[in-house]
Design an enzyme around this catalytic site. Structure first.
Site, PDB file in Angstrom:
ATOM      1  N   THR A  46       0.791  -1.186   0.174  1.00  0.00           N
ATOM      2  CA  THR A  46      -0.385   0.015   0.313  1.00  0.00           C
ATOM      3  C   THR A  46       0.407   1.404  -0.061  1.00  0.00           C
ATOM      4  O   THR A  46       2.094   1.586   0.617  1.00  0.00           O
ATOM      5  CB  THR A  46      -0.589   0.740   1.254  1.00  0.00           C
ATOM      6  OG1 THR A  46      -1.351   1.079   1.087  1.00  0.00           O
ATOM      7  CG2 THR A  46       0.117   0.449   2.398  1.00  0.00           C
ATOM      8  N   LYS A  48      -2.296   3.211   6.487  1.00  0.00           N
ATOM      9  CA  LYS A  48      -2.965   1.640   6.640  1.00  0.00           C
ATOM     10  C   LYS A  48      -1.914   0.371   7.436  1.00  0.00           C
ATOM     11  O   LYS A  48      -1.295  -0.109   8.152  1.00  0.00           O
ATOM     12  CB  LYS A  48      -3.801   1.136   5.089  1.00  0.00           C
ATOM     13  CG  LYS A  48      -4.195   1.615   4.098  1.00  0.00           C
ATOM     14  CD  LYS A  48      -4.220   0.969   3.080  1.00  0.00           C
ATOM     15  CE  LYS A  48      -5.891   2.075   3.166  1.00  0.00           C
ATOM     16  NZ  LYS A  48      -6.437   0.749   1.128  1.00  0.00           N
ATOM     17  N   ASP A  86      -8.276  -4.374   0.652  1.00  0.00           N
ATOM     18  CA  ASP A  86      -9.263  -3.047  -0.356  1.00  0.00           C
ATOM     19  C   ASP A  86     -10.534  -2.855   0.329  1.00  0.00           C
ATOM     20  O   ASP A  86     -10.827  -3.908   1.009  1.00  0.00           O
ATOM     21  CB  ASP A  86      -9.987  -3.854  -1.767  1.00  0.00           C
ATOM     22  CG  ASP A  86      -9.949  -1.790  -2.774  1.00  0.00           C
ATOM     23  OD1 ASP A  86      -8.843  -1.360  -2.940  1.00  0.00           O
ATOM     24  OD2 ASP A  86     -11.150  -2.404  -2.550  1.00  0.00           O
ATOM     25  N   SER A  87     -10.423  -1.568   0.237  1.00  0.00           N
ATOM     26  CA  SER A  87     -11.800  -0.900   1.549  1.00  0.00           C
ATOM     27  C   SER A  87     -13.265   0.026   0.409  1.00  0.00           C
ATOM     28  O   SER A  87     -12.362   0.634  -0.093  1.00  0.00           O
ATOM     29  CB  SER A  87     -10.373  -0.178   2.916  1.00  0.00           C
ATOM     30  OG  SER A  87     -10.162   0.681   2.641  1.00  0.00           O
ATOM     31  N   GLY A  91      -9.119  10.428   4.198  1.00  0.00           N
ATOM     32  CA  GLY A  91     -10.258   9.348   3.056  1.00  0.00           C
ATOM     33  C   GLY A  91     -11.471   9.943   4.113  1.00  0.00           C
ATOM     34  O   GLY A  91     -11.516  11.405   4.468  1.00  0.00           O
ATOM     35  N   ASP A 126     -13.119   9.032   6.723  1.00  0.00           N
ATOM     36  CA  ASP A 126     -12.770  10.190   8.452  1.00  0.00           C
ATOM     37  C   ASP A 126     -13.742  11.276   8.628  1.00  0.00           C
ATOM     38  O   ASP A 126     -14.346  10.922   9.957  1.00  0.00           O
ATOM     39  CB  ASP A 126     -11.349   9.719   9.312  1.00  0.00           C
ATOM     40  CG  ASP A 126     -11.539   8.565   8.773  1.00  0.00           C
ATOM     41  OD1 ASP A 126     -11.883   7.535   8.190  1.00  0.00           O
ATOM     42  OD2 ASP A 126      -9.662   8.206   8.863  1.00  0.00           O
ATOM     43  N   LYS A 150     -10.179   4.230  16.646  1.00  0.00           N
ATOM     44  CA  LYS A 150      -9.832   4.424  15.964  1.00  0.00           C
ATOM     45  C   LYS A 150      -9.896   2.942  15.210  1.00  0.00           C
ATOM     46  O   LYS A 150     -10.501   1.830  14.883  1.00  0.00           O
ATOM     47  CB  LYS A 150      -9.745   4.784  14.080  1.00  0.00           C
ATOM     48  CG  LYS A 150     -10.346   4.536  13.138  1.00  0.00           C
ATOM     49  CD  LYS A 150      -9.734   5.430  11.522  1.00  0.00           C
ATOM     50  CE  LYS A 150     -10.001   4.288  10.590  1.00  0.00           C
ATOM     51  NZ  LYS A 150      -9.073   4.962   9.305  1.00  0.00           N
TER      52      LYS A 150
HETATM   53  P1  IMP Z   1      -8.489   2.483  -0.766  1.00  0.00           P
HETATM   54  O1  IMP Z   1      -8.150   0.647   0.204  1.00  0.00           O
HETATM   55  O2  IMP Z   1      -6.618   1.816  -0.870  1.00  0.00           O
HETATM   56  O3  IMP Z   1      -8.577   1.622  -2.439  1.00  0.00           O
HETATM   57  O4  IMP Z   1      -9.154   2.972  -0.431  1.00  0.00           O
HETATM   58  C1  IMP Z   1     -10.172   2.995  -1.216  1.00  0.00           C
HETATM   59  C2  IMP Z   1     -11.241   4.538  -0.101  1.00  0.00           C
HETATM   60  O5  IMP Z   1     -11.924   4.001   0.767  1.00  0.00           O
HETATM   61  C3  IMP Z   1     -10.105   5.611  -0.731  1.00  0.00           C
HETATM   62  O6  IMP Z   1     -10.562   6.646  -1.101  1.00  0.00           O
HETATM   63  C4  IMP Z   1     -10.314   6.166   1.168  1.00  0.00           C
HETATM   64  O7  IMP Z   1     -10.411   7.386   1.292  1.00  0.00           O
HETATM   65  C5  IMP Z   1     -11.271   5.297   1.156  1.00  0.00           C
HETATM   66  N1  IMP Z   1     -11.481   4.820   2.837  1.00  0.00           N
HETATM   67  C6  IMP Z   1     -10.608   3.067   2.701  1.00  0.00           C
HETATM   68  N2  IMP Z   1     -11.251   2.910   4.352  1.00  0.00           N
HETATM   69  C7  IMP Z   1     -10.682   4.142   4.539  1.00  0.00           C
HETATM   70  C8  IMP Z   1     -10.986   4.257   6.268  1.00  0.00           C
HETATM   71  O8  IMP Z   1     -10.188   3.688   7.096  1.00  0.00           O
HETATM   72  N3  IMP Z   1     -11.025   6.052   6.200  1.00  0.00           N
HETATM   73  C9  IMP Z   1     -11.391   6.905   5.919  1.00  0.00           C
HETATM   74  N4  IMP Z   1     -11.659   6.354   4.859  1.00  0.00           N
HETATM   75  C10 IMP Z   1     -11.147   4.817   4.149  1.00  0.00           C
END
Ligand code: IMP
Length: 197
Positions: free
Chosen positions: A7, A12, A76-77, A152, A154, A175
């Site tokens: 990442t 993260k 991924d989130s 992001g 948050d 968190k």
């Molecule tokens: P990725 O998993 O890095 O592709 O992130 C996906 C999106 O989800 C990003 O735009 C992050 O800002 C948002 N996101 C994922 N996890 C969080 C978090 O813990 N806090 C805020 N935004 C998140």
């Protein structure tokens, strides 16, 4: 185990270090030629598919360099808003970079139904196999952004298990008590170090 987290998001890596470190694992960012891997994110309907694609890309980029005590972690989130039928979901990153948090707030307007959840899928790849885990954090979308911690979404996400503050107003430890990623990583840690019966 040495866990290389693929990442470019240092938040993260710190979250993963805080959870897997005390269990005896070392978490480091995966660097290829000195830089984090730039993933090609597939236009997928689910974060699971994206996570497995990331693992495939990370494995390819490091082919032959993984020792037996080393594993690659990808995750991924996304943010899934109930009244937007799960949008932005797998498009969370793109939406954050285009319409941004204010755009998501405008889509909701003054809607009272502000339920949402963060979801995370983690996949660990090592010699001879993969492990997969997931985590969910339920909450609501605030009426306006608050706080500058985290990243992001948050500042507009208020976890149900908190005290009404957004994740942007919480410390990293607070968190991690409730976060989707922390839950996915804790589940992963139990797969790696099953609790003794
Ligand atoms: P990725 O998993 O890095 O592709 O992130 C996906 C999106 O989800 C990003 O735009 C992050 O800002 C948002 N996101 C994922 N996890 C969080 C978090 O813990 N806090 C805020 N935004 C998140």
């Amino acid at each position: 185990m040495e866990i290389l987290f693929a990442t470019s998001n240092s938040h993260k890596v710190s979250e993963a270090e805080g959870i897997l470190g005390p269990l005896g694992h070392t978490v480091l960012p995966l660097l290829v030629d000195g830089s984090p891997l730039q993933f090609v994110e597939p236009q997928a309907d689910g974060i699971e598919e994206v996570a497995f694609s990331k693992l495939e890309q990370a494995m390819e980029a490091t082919s032959g360099e993984l020792g037996s005590g080393t594993a690659i972690l990808v995750e991924d989130s996304g943010l899934f808003v109930d009244s937007l039928k799960g949008f932005p979901g797998p498009y969370s990153s793109y939406v954050e970079g285009t319409i941004g948090l204010e755009g998501v707030l405008s889509l909701l307007g003054g809607d009272e139904h502000r339920g949402a959840e963060y979801r995370a899928v983690a996949v660990l790849g090592f010699e001879g196999g993969t492990l997969r885990s997931q985590g969910i954090c339920r909450g609501t979308i605030s009426l306006e952004p608050a706080g500058t911690n985290g990243f992001g979404y948050d500042p507009i996400f208020v976890p149900d298990e908190g005290d009404g503050r957004t994740c942007g107003e919480m410390s990293p430890d607070e968190k991690s008590e409730v976060s989707h990623r922390a839950r996915a990583l804790k589940a992963m840690s139990e797969l790696l170090n099953p609790p003794s019966k």
